[in-house]
Write an enzyme that holds these catalytic residues in place. Structure first.
Site, PDB file in Angstrom:
ATOM      1  N   ARG A 214      51.716  58.265 -43.582  1.00 28.67           N
ATOM      2  CA  ARG A 214      51.271  59.655 -43.799  1.00 28.67           C
ATOM      3  C   ARG A 214      52.122  60.297 -44.876  1.00 28.67           C
ATOM      4  NH1 ARG A 214      51.628  60.017 -37.930  1.00 28.67           N
ATOM      5  NH2 ARG A 214      49.639  59.246 -37.152  1.00 28.67           N
ATOM      6  N   PHE A 233      38.281  58.523 -40.012  1.00 26.60           N
ATOM      7  CA  PHE A 233      38.889  58.199 -38.707  1.00 26.60           C
ATOM      8  C   PHE A 233      40.159  59.047 -38.561  1.00 26.60           C
ATOM      9  CE2 PHE A 233      36.900  54.364 -40.492  1.00 26.60           C
ATOM     10  CZ  PHE A 233      35.928  54.087 -39.537  1.00 26.60           C
ATOM     11  N   ASP A 265      35.756  62.267 -37.908  1.00 29.89           N
ATOM     12  CA  ASP A 265      36.034  61.515 -36.681  1.00 29.89           C
ATOM     13  C   ASP A 265      34.847  61.720 -35.738  1.00 29.89           C
ATOM     14  OD1 ASP A 265      38.881  60.224 -35.561  1.00 29.89           O
ATOM     15  OD2 ASP A 265      37.453  60.742 -33.975  1.00 29.89           O
ATOM     16  N   SER A 266      34.706  60.799 -34.778  1.00 32.17           N
ATOM     17  CA  SER A 266      33.602  60.943 -33.835  1.00 32.17           C
ATOM     18  C   SER A 266      34.066  61.552 -32.518  1.00 32.17           C
ATOM     19  CB  SER A 266      32.938  59.581 -33.598  1.00 32.17           C
ATOM     20  OG  SER A 266      33.904  58.652 -33.189  1.00 32.17           O
ATOM     21  N   ASP A 315      41.369  54.535 -41.726  1.00 24.54           N
ATOM     22  CA  ASP A 315      42.266  54.084 -40.646  1.00 24.54           C
ATOM     23  C   ASP A 315      41.451  53.889 -39.371  1.00 24.54           C
ATOM     24  OD1 ASP A 315      44.501  53.431 -39.202  1.00 24.54           O
ATOM     25  OD2 ASP A 315      45.131  55.505 -38.873  1.00 24.54           O
ATOM     26  N   CYS A 355      44.376  47.814 -37.828  1.00 23.26           N
ATOM     27  CA  CYS A 355      45.350  47.698 -36.743  1.00 23.26           C
ATOM     28  C   CYS A 355      44.918  46.599 -35.775  1.00 23.26           C
ATOM     29  CB  CYS A 355      45.534  49.029 -36.016  1.00 23.26           C
ATOM     30  SG  CYS A 355      44.031  49.641 -35.250  1.00 23.26           S
TER      31      CYS A 355
END
Ligand code: SAH
Length: 412
Positions: A214, A233, A265-266, A315, A355
């Site tokens: 970040r 995301f 984002d969801s 991400d 990830c």
């Protein structure tokens, strides 16, 4: 003492101090769930002390390779103390810190994050479940803190035959005249204030592993004066705040004003928190747009509308928890990376991550390269990124390298 006898030749990974014993390597023996077993080679030589997991494919996880080591409360106190002491030697710009990172810290199946004065622990193996009380006491003793919340609701617990377990493990009952400890917390990361909820947030509440990336993103936005930013995301907006900070710093240094961050984002609750983080950090809400939407669909929309961005973060969640999912996950990663590279303006910068434990750094590099080829976009790989130092990789446990990232600059 119960023993676990390996099949001939199956001791090799243990001799390299890798801590997992797969079901297929075992000739005979075992124990109760989480019980300590003596692991022996096919010819009866001591290899390790390990915690037995009767239902998992990873049938045992090593506590120690030292035959004289007793696995008892003292062992857990020492292991926790070591991990915590090591954190003081790491370069951590936050009061949100991962104190214990499972196998990397010699405690397979244990995650402990510290958010200010609150500890949050996740017990994901039969062994850590069995020693939970002892570990909880060791953590309080070694940190001098009083509040420990349990977030053992990760899906991997099911593989160990364990039910989810959440709630205060220590220090949760309100003392006489005192309020119960808060679930809602604020941490300081770099110069930013970020909030989280330890009961409801993802993982233990926050993605501490992206802390350094970040900051890196903020640096790029500032240095290159990147003004149209897309954070895909975004969860609670860590990278969005970083982008706004980068823009503010660029302006202060006399750069061009303006600029906007679009975050997708969801998850509604995550977006709400992300939005709150903008004003909490003193940035203008008019410069941050939040979209409750599917990233894949949004990227396609943007392309159709001819939109372009100067900086993009990708991400995504874990598409491939294990290598078995790698192929399908590779396609999903390639798709979003291709779209993002197409949306990037010439000279623009993509921060792209995976990830997934099942996707190696090498494979991820290949996926992004092939996304570039499909997009018809050439790029410089400026940097390779990884998890922050408090999520360490170790020499003996390569699986610890789960988070990998690339910084790609579009040519042109
Ligand atoms: N970058 C974040 C962490 C991302 S975690 C940070 O720095 O904190 C992954 C996020 O992806 C989660 O918040 C999840 O809600 C979101 N997500 C998962 N699938 C999605 C999809 N198809 N479209 C949009 N968001 C999605």
């Amino acid at each position: 003492m119960k023993t676990l006898r390996l099949r001939p030749g199956k001791e090799r990974s243990l001799l390299r101090r890798h801590p997992w014993i797969f079901e297929s390597a075992i000739a005979k023996g075992g124990g109760d769930s989480g019980e300590t077993v003596r692991v022996e080679s096919g010819d009866g030589k001591f290899l390790a002390w390990a915690a037995f997991s009767p239902t998992s494919r990873i049938r045992a996880r090593v506590w120690s390779f030292d035959e004289s080591q007793r696995i008892d409360a003292t062992f857990f106190v020492a292991s926790c103390a070591n991990a915590i002491r090591t954190r003081a030697r790491f370069d951590l710009k936050s009061d949100g810190v991962r104190l214990i990172h499972g196998e990397s810290d010699g405690l397979p199946g244990l995650i402990v994050d510290r958010y200010g004065d609150t500890l949050v622990a996740q017990f994901t193996s039969a062994g850590t479940e069995r020693w939970k009380g002892v570990i909880a006491d060791a953590l309080l003793e070694q940190t001098g803190l009083a509040h420990l919340y349990e977030r053992s609701d990760a899906s991997v617990r099911a593989l160990e035959g364990l039910e989810p377990a959440t709630g205060w493990l220590r220090g949760g009952v309100a003392a006489a005249g005192k309020d119960a400890p808060p679930l809602e917390l604020t941490i300081r990361e770099h110069q930013w204030q970020l909030t989280l909820n330890i009961a409801e947030g993802h993982k233990t509440g926050f993605y501490l592993d992206q802390r350094d990336s970040r900051k890196r993103f903020a640096d790029y936005v500032q240095r290159l004066n990147l003004r149209r930013v897309l954070n895909c995301f975004c969860y609670t907006g860590g990278f969005s705040v970083a982008a706004l900070a980068g823009m503010a710093a660029a302006e202060q240094a006399g750069g061009q004003g303006g600029g906007e961050v679009v975050s997708i984002d969801s998850s509604g609750p995550a977006l709400e928190r992300a939005r709150a983080h903008v004003s909490l950090n003193g940035f203008d809400p008019a410069r941050a747009q939040f979209m409750d939407a599917d990233v894949n669909a949004s990227l396609r929309e943007f392309l159709k509308d001819g939109k372009r961005f100067d900086a993009i973060v990708l991400d995504p969640p874990k598409f491939a928890p294990t290598a078995a999912h790698a192929e399908r996950a590779a396609r999903a990663y390639k798709d979003i990376n291709r779209l993002a590279l197409q949306l990037l303006s010439p000279g623009g910068v993509l921060f792209t991550f995976s990830c997934s434990g099942g996707i190696s750094a090498d494979l991820f590099h290949k996926i992004v390269a092939s996304a570039g080829a499909d997009a018809g976009v050439d790029g410089y790989i400026l940097e390779r990124l990884g998890g922050a130092q408090d999520h360490p990789m170790t020499l003996e446990f390569p699986e610890g390298e789960y988070l990998k990232g690339l910084v790609v600059m579009r040519k042109g």
